[in-house]
Design an enzyme around this catalytic site. Structure first.
Site, PDB file in Angstrom:
ATOM      1  N   ARG A 524       0.832  -1.211   0.000  1.00  7.97           N
ATOM      2  CA  ARG A 524       0.000   0.000   0.000  1.00  7.97           C
ATOM      3  C   ARG A 524       0.861   1.253   0.000  1.00  7.97           C
ATOM      4  NH1 ARG A 524      -3.911   0.786   4.623  1.00  7.97           N
ATOM      5  NH2 ARG A 524      -2.107   0.131   5.818  1.00  7.97           N
ATOM      6  N   SER A 588       7.494  -4.876   7.364  1.00  8.43           N
ATOM      7  CA  SER A 588       7.109  -5.811   8.436  1.00  8.43           C
ATOM      8  C   SER A 588       7.907  -7.104   8.418  1.00  8.43           C
ATOM      9  CB  SER A 588       5.612  -6.101   8.351  1.00  8.43           C
ATOM     10  OG  SER A 588       4.902  -4.907   8.402  1.00  8.43           O
ATOM     11  N   ASP A 642       5.360  -3.045  11.433  1.00  3.82           N
ATOM     12  CA  ASP A 642       3.900  -2.872  11.579  1.00  3.82           C
ATOM     13  C   ASP A 642       3.455  -2.948  13.031  1.00  3.82           C
ATOM     14  OD1 ASP A 642       4.547  -5.563  11.730  1.00  3.82           O
ATOM     15  OD2 ASP A 642       2.770  -6.268  10.672  1.00  3.82           O
TER      16      ASP A 642
END
Length: 902
Positions: A524, A588, A642
């Site tokens: 994203r 992450s 994350d």
């Protein structure tokens, strides 16, 4: 004349459909906890939860009480692949003084018959399970216990009603214990109604059989009902056989409009007036008497036998069912009818014989019609339970009226098929169902007990005691300390990586920020606008891009070029191509950071395998890819995990949030640690967020004692064998695969899917973790569980579905408990850091497993509370920790940087 006379006994299909609807309503009343006490159809739970599956085997004894004779049976069931069985029986008379005497005499007589049978068959010194067929309404609380509700079928034994008949039989066995090997070797393992026995006997030969019907001296039906509809029994998993005791249908007046003057006369002259009214309209015990009463009235009115009433017509019970059966043998013309009437001194004319035969036909046809209507109600309920438009099923039948009446079976079949055209019904005649059935129930009970033992043994390693969980918590605490210390950090399994995030939001953050989020199969790019002051808010705009497998597992350069291509598309889409915005990069994967904008990849997880990345600074790789494209420039302020993003997002709403937890595809925790405890970073003042990377906990073998053979199989088949062992026991990416390994093992043991391992079950990854969440949902009936399994190519029975649900529950519960034990170690450490007796703290949480699984969050929270009782932990769901969190970290870093400059 006869038709006019018996007009009320001729029932149209509309009337039968109405009877069917009335019976359906009574069934619902009988199943409801609040309505059962006033229901006439008692819908008694039998605690028979499974039908035979063909794998039953062994020698069993059965005693059968309730018919015109007592009977003892020996049943041998062979596991030879042919589902064969051998039955040996001996019949005993039912003396009137026994069936209308007292309870002790009845049960002594039963045991005397059993002893005689065992002596005859040389079984006295064999240890055999005993099934007890007791064909009267009993309220059961378990399979081997039943309290008699009331006698039927001419039985009227004193002192037995409202007592446990199994206890009475056991007491009688104890009195005769000298006749057996140790008395405990002969025990009653199952109490069965003859109707249930019929269903079970036929169910052994036909797996579609889920209804039992008796239509003889008495009448009754049973069927397999969904547990979720049986209010009288705890639990809603699976099915249970319900003994309807439909003979009492109409005892509340529901059938009064269909009862004739002859039905009323029979009832008044019976042993139990006002009771078993449906049975009195259809069972063979009363049909002969009905014929007698009709013939008597017609004769008195001069319509038969020249009006001459013989002694036979005046004598109760003189016309029996055998007479009715013989008179309805149409192929033999009127000869049988003439012979029988002559024997009764009635001297009939040919017209008399035709009329009497017609009376018999109408009365027995009414019986078949009423029986068909009630049976159609049961079949409709079964079809609706299964949510099928069309259903195939089998009805197991026993009883003299069905077996010996020349027309009855044909009539019953025809009417049932007319009333329920959307059910394909097969009728199977039971062979000595009442006795064999008791043995079959006992055999099924034996099989289920053996299977239960095997399933429990397979799932036992997943049941973690409180002491084991405390041990996990203590080991996690030890590994946390190792990861923080300079001399042990290199070899620690929990890496405790410094993030260089040294503060949480204070509400003054503002501006426009870009955020990148890489951590799964999607990537994203976000624009985040943060406003401070009274109108404090966070606005986000984002676009999702897929990462193809060939890029996930290609070269590092290809991966980062793809990321920059996605950023370029987003900037153009948002009209920001020329702006140099501060950027937070949520990456992450385990990184060793030297500063907030430097992160060296320790190793890939979650299916990524891009080459030339491990050991490299991911921020440098991103900057180089931006330079290669040469279209725009960005200010990369922070590389973010994350988990840290999750903590920061919740920290923006709740300043007490100093822990972040991810429980989704992966599993990880971060928390704010005192700088003085972080030996691998210079300085002792303030705090820094530590990314624990706890997924590697146990990679040094410290939790091998709780790893199962299934965990080892999942680990060995993964992309990174021997690594991230704790994550492989707790994260969504692996739980479905653990379940698949267990299902394969149980299938190999013959406990699931008929021992057949389907092609789909052999496929790694077929059992996604989302299926665990769906299967374990409390709102999901077993029928829907079966549909999910069918989507996976697994053709399951109801029992299979229960086992699959249990396996999913064991795996996800252990995952939540292990996660809770690890988190308890963190909150306890926080409490001790602050030197507090009692700690109040908030944990920010994200991840699909925590959010979507029906029980994971509750079990995790309960475990933390149990293992860290001095910590009051609030769990707060994070909103987009990886996107919003990255922007907030960037904003906090900018704020702290500006403060530092000033």
């Amino acid at each position: 004349q006869v038709d006019r006379y018996l007009y009320h006994m001729r029932l149209s299909d509309d009337v039968l459909l109405d009877v069917m609807a009335r019976f359906q309503a009574e069934m619902v009343k009988g199943l409801g906890r609040d309505t059962n006490p006033t229901a006439t159809v008692k819908m008694l739970p039998t605690f028979v939860r499974s039908l035979p599956d063909g794998s039953e085997k062994g020698d069993f004894l059965a005693v059968d009480v309730g018919g015109s004779q007592f009977c003892a049976h020996q049943v041998k069931v062979f596991d030879d692949g042919k589902q064969s069985r051998q039955l040996e029986s001996k019949f005993y008379p039912t003396p009137k003084e026994v069936i209308q005497g007292n309870g002790a005499e009845l049960f002594d007589y039963i045991v005397d018959c059993l002893v005689d049978f065992m002596e005859t068959k040389n079984l006295k010194h064999k240890k055999l399970p005993l099934g007890f067929t007791f064909s009267f309404p009993c309220k059961q609380t378990k399979l081997e216990e039943g309290f008699l509700l009331g006698w039927t079928k001419h039985f009227k034994v004193r002192g037995v009603q409202d007592t446990d008949v199994v206890s009475s039989l056991r007491k009688a066995l104890q009195k005769h214990k000298a006749s057996f090997v140790p008395a405990e070797d002969l025990d009653v393992l199952a109490l069965v109604n003859d109707t249930v026995g019929t269903m079970m006997t036929c169910g052994y030969d036909d797996p579609h059989c889920e209804v039992g019907l008796i239509i003889g001296t008495g009448t009754n039906a049973c069927y397999m009902e969904d547990m979720r509809h049986i209010d009288l029994v705890e639990g809603d998993e699976g099915r249970m056989c319900i003994n309807t005791e439909w003979g009492a249908f109409g005892d509340d007046g529901a059938l009064d409009d269909l009862r004739t003057e002859f039905d009323r006369e029979i009832d008044l002259g019976s042993l139990n007036p006002g009771k078993q009214l449906f049975e009195k309209m259809i069972s063979s015990l009363y049909l002969g008497e009905l014929v007698r009463l009709v013939l008597l009235k017609m004769t008195k009115e001069g319509l038969l036998f020249n009006g001459k009433v013989s002694t036979a017509l005046l004598t109760k019970g003189k016309i029996e069912m055998k007479h009715v059966c013989a008179m309805e043998k149409y192929k033999e013309g009127l000869s049988n009818t003439k012979e029988i009437l002559t024997e009764l001194n009635l001297f009939p004319s040919e017209e008399d014989c035709i009329a009497v035969q017609h009376v018999c036909t109408i009365i027995s046809f009414r019986s078949a019609n009423l029986c068909a209507a009630a049976l159609a109600a049961i079949l409709t309920r079964l079809r609706e339970n299964k949510k099928l438009l069309r259903m195939r099923t089998t009805v197991g039948i026993d009883g003299g009226l069905y077996k010996f009446h020349p027309q009855y079976a044909k009539r019953l079949h025809k009417v049932v098929r007319r009333l329920v055209p959307n059910c394909d019904v097969r009728f199977v005649l039971s062979v000595r169902g009442s006795g064999t059935g008791a043995a079959m129930v006992t055999a099924v009970g034996y099989r289920l007990a053996a299977q239960r033992k095997q399933i429990d043994a397979s799932l036992a390693p997943f049941l973690l005691s409180l002491d084991t969980l405390r041990e996990v918590k203590d080991k996690m605490r030890t590994e946390l300390e190792y990861g923080l210390k300079r001399e042990t950090q290199a070899s620690a399994s929990v890496k405790m990586l410094p993030t260089y995030v040294c503060g949480t939001p204070d509400g003054t953050e503002k501006g426009k920020f870009l955020a990148l989020d890489l951590g799964g199969t999607n990537f994203r790019v976000l624009l985040v606008k943060i406003r401070s002051g009274r109108r404090r808010s966070v606005q986000m705009y984002n676009k999702i891009f897929a990462i193809p497998l060939e890029i996930m597992q290609g070269t590092g350069e290809e991966l980062f070029d793809h990321i920059v291509q996605c950023i370029a598309d987003f900037l153009e889409y948002m009209g920001l191509k020329g702006a140099r915005l501060p950027l937070g990069f949520t990456f992450s994967f385990p990184c060793r950071q030297a500063s907030i904008d430097k992160g060296t990849l320790v190793g890939w997880t979650k299916g990524f395998k891009a080459t030339d990345c491990e050991g490299e600074d991911v921020v440098d790789m991103l900057r180089e890819a931006i330079r290669r494209r040469n279209e725009f420039d960005l200010d990369i302020v922070a590389v973010v995990n994350d988990t840290v993003g999750t903590m920061m997002t919740c920290g923006y709403e709740d300043p007490n949030c100093e822990i972040g937890l991810i429980a989704g595809t992966g599993s990880n925790v971060c928390y704010m640690e005192d700088m003085k405890n972080i030996e691998i970073v210079e300085g002792n003042e303030g705090k820094m967020c530590i990314n624990t990377e706890w997924g590697g906990f146990g990679d040094n073998g410290c939790i091998d004692n709780i790893r199962t053979k299934y965990d080892r199989e999942v680990d060995e088949g993964s992309l990174n064998p021997g690594k991230q062992r704790y994550e492989k026991m707790t994260s969504g990416m692996y739980l479905g695969e653990i379940v698949r390994q267990i299902l394969i093992d149980l299938t190999k043991q013959g406990l699931l899917f008929r021992g057949q391992i389907s092609e789909s079950l052999r496929k790694r990854g077929i059992f996604e973790t989302k299926f665990l969440s769906q299967i374990e949902s409390d709102r999901l009936a077993l029928l829907q569980v079966r549909r999910i399994l069918q989507q996976l190519g697994l053709d399951s029975t109801c029992e299979d579905s229960i086992i699959v649900k249990e396996v999913c529950g064991a795996v996800s519960r252990r995952a939540a408990q292990l996660c809770g034990a690890g988190l308890a170690a963190i909150v306890e450490k926080k409490r001790e850091n602050r030197g507090l007796e009692h700690l109040q703290i908030t944990v920010g949480v994200d991840g699909t497993l925590y959010k979507l699984h029906p029980h994971f969050s509750r079990v995790l929270q309960e475990t933390v509370k149990e293992l860290a009782p001095q910590c009051d932990v609030t769990f707060m769901l994070s909103e987009d920790g990886s996107g919003k969190g990255a922007a907030l970290i960037t904003a906090v870093a900018k704020r702290l940087h500006n403060v530092g400059q000033k």
